[in-house]
Scaffold this motif. Sequence first.
Motif, PDB file in Angstrom:
ATOM      1  N   GLN A 161      -8.141   3.657   8.189  1.00 42.95           N
ATOM      2  CA  GLN A 161      -8.237   2.276   7.718  1.00 42.95           C
ATOM      3  C   GLN A 161      -9.106   2.181   6.465  1.00 42.95           C
ATOM      4  N   THR A 189      -7.184   3.743   3.250  1.00 42.03           N
ATOM      5  CA  THR A 189      -6.089   2.898   2.755  1.00 42.03           C
ATOM      6  C   THR A 189      -6.598   1.562   2.226  1.00 42.03           C
ATOM      7  N   THR A 190      -7.519   0.932   2.946  1.00 43.56           N
ATOM      8  CA  THR A 190      -8.048  -0.362   2.502  1.00 43.56           C
ATOM      9  C   THR A 190      -8.876  -0.203   1.233  1.00 43.56           C
ATOM     10  N   SER A 232      -1.742  -7.576  -0.451  1.00 44.15           N
ATOM     11  CA  SER A 232      -1.763  -6.343   0.323  1.00 44.15           C
ATOM     12  C   SER A 232      -3.191  -5.952   0.706  1.00 44.15           C
ATOM     13  N   HIS A 275      -4.526  -5.675   4.486  1.00 45.50           N
ATOM     14  CA  HIS A 275      -5.180  -4.467   5.005  1.00 45.50           C
ATOM     15  C   HIS A 275      -6.492  -4.826   5.705  1.00 45.50           C
ATOM     16  N   SER A 312      -5.950  -6.752   8.924  1.00 45.24           N
ATOM     17  CA  SER A 312      -5.395  -5.914   9.998  1.00 45.24           C
ATOM     18  C   SER A 312      -6.478  -5.136  10.746  1.00 45.24           C
ATOM     19  N   PHE A 342      -1.293   1.515   8.951  1.00 42.91           N
ATOM     20  CA  PHE A 342      -1.896   1.406   7.619  1.00 42.91           C
ATOM     21  C   PHE A 342      -1.172   2.300   6.615  1.00 42.91           C
ATOM     22  N   LEU A 396       1.838   0.263   5.578  1.00 41.91           N
ATOM     23  CA  LEU A 396       1.443  -0.816   4.666  1.00 41.91           C
ATOM     24  C   LEU A 396       1.233  -0.288   3.252  1.00 41.91           C
ATOM     25  N   SER A 397       0.529   0.825   3.135  1.00 44.11           N
ATOM     26  CA  SER A 397       0.250   1.386   1.807  1.00 44.11           C
ATOM     27  C   SER A 397       1.519   1.927   1.154  1.00 44.11           C
TER      28      SER A 397
END
Length: 687
Positions: A32, A35-36, A97, A101, A104, A118, A121-122
Amino acid sequence: MQQLVTLLVFAPLVGAIIAGLFGRRIGNIASQSVTTGLLLLACGLSWYTFGQWTWGHMEPFTVAVAPFITIGDFQSAWSIRIDGLSAVMLVVVTTVSALVHLYSWGYMSEDDSRPRFFAYLSLFTFAMLALVTAADFMQLFFGWEGVGLASYLLIGFWFKKPTANAASIKAFVVNRVGDFGFALGIMTVFWAFGTIQFAELFPLIAAGAGKTWSFIGQDWPLIDLACVLLFIGAMGKSAQFFLHTWLPDAMEGPTPVSALIHAATMVTAGVYMVCLLSPMFEYAPVAKQIVTLVGAVTALFAATVGLAQNDIKRVIAYSTCSQLGYMFFAAGVGAYEAAMFHLFTHAFFKALLFLGAGSVIHGMHHEQDMRRMGALWKYLPFTYAVMTIGTIAITGVGIPGVGGFAGFYSKDTIIEAAFAASEHNGFALFAFVIGIFAAGLTAFYSWRLAFMTFHGTAKWGADAHHADDHGHDAHAAPAAHDDHAQDAHHDDHGHGHDHKPHESPLVMLIPLAVLAVGAIAAGFVFVEFFVGHHENEFWRGAIFSAADNHVLHEAHNVPTWVKWAPLVVSTLGLLVAVWVYLLNEGMGARLAARRGPLWTFLYNKWFFDELYEATFVRAARFLGDVFWKVGDQKIIDGMGPDGVAAVSRAVGKRTGQLQTGYVYHYAFVMLLGVAGLLSYALYQWSR
């Protein structure tokens, strides 16, 4: 700057690879965080790029990354194109986005597959960034199909749930129908002009405006044909009328997915593509009229269906479909800048509404049916406040000459542009009337959602048994539940009468606060840049308008009643919603309980799913059975490998019967052989 935009585009891909391939090793928090963090980096770089474009007077440029496809004259290189259109889309995609992120982290906190989520999503974000920065049709198509793949993975994220699997397949198949037209459009462009590079193609359009294509004895305008085929792709991706059926079912995915894909990014790809190809559409009058008509019908259709839905996410999904209709008919009448402005403002308030709905679902222990909510404003005060902001923004409430929230500026500009274009576009007046009518419907179903969810009598917990007396439809279908409740690891959090609603954690509320600021301020801060006095400086050639296209200028000079009409109908929609759902609580449920023909028609979404099931689905299944059971099994296999095998088996079985093991049987056969040979010899000798 070139290195920054390259990092911007590829940062989400790096995050997707790390979380997707190594997520199980590095764990949930690390996946997480990576990606975030990379999405927040991309978001910061996007806003920096947008700021440089808007206030720093940066010139358009293209970064050549690597060769892509080279086949004869068909040349495609992976490039990153930065201009007014891509700068706007970079901000929209990465902002939503990044917030999704972050959101989420709280919403998916109980899920055991967070690295996979994740990573998806990315991956989606990277595909979307590739799409909006494409410098040619090939990269555009790559991003187009990439977001289709990622949306399939995200909608069906909870793959153990049959409805989620069905919804993901439906979205994938319906989008392939549109993408077939999109691919044909790209082929037509290459066949006609010999290039798919936008920088090479657009200067050739004016000279090729008179080209025709002969087919079945008729000459067809070539640019109109190409634009219509490309628009079919946009219809699928942006869920326009006839190809819209996948969008509501896509709500089977987690709520953050709904906000990312179906509110602000993927579904707007079609609008972006039409605006990007404005140099082509400006020379395709028939195609523009088709875009106007389809957009207007979609706005009306989705707004009417939204009136009768009870699932909080489906109401917002049909709202998305309707708002996309506004964007398309704006582009159809030539107001591309207004279409992009509404795309920009819509991203903030629609993502806010979707994530706000997710906060409600989370606080209601995964309940989605609005008929089992009510009186939540006391328990979810922050969510209530921000969703009210989103509702005001989407209904476009504002005073002409004074101002309002984001939707007021963009939606009213579209409606005024449609009126201004009525002399030049045969369907513009129709779009104007539909736009006014749909604005009233939007206000009604948006406030209906707010009142049923946050006001009135509580229809949950200890007060649930009073629901039938206070507005719950006793004859309604079982309430919808979020997919969390379907998963085994969420069973202990299912909706129950002993649970009280609760506000969401801070990590979910921060994105709501940021989006609320955008829903309030995005309109009046940027109106002069997108559609006002500075629009020529802002777009700097990214959007092309023909010499006779003055629709945006004329939109500012429409009669006063045109400017006030959206406010009047929106206020009327609000008052009707107040009358039905506040002052006479239960009236809506009683009307629904009658099961009248109009309610049935709207509740069943104009029966499109049933119509498609009876025609295309059953016909395709029948043809599949014919080709499979008759053509493949009986003819090809029956006369081919299966038939040869059956004959060989039969011959072998018969031959095997001669192997009895008795000597006198073999002697008899030998005697027959000798007799046969002697007979043949005598026959030859007698000749």
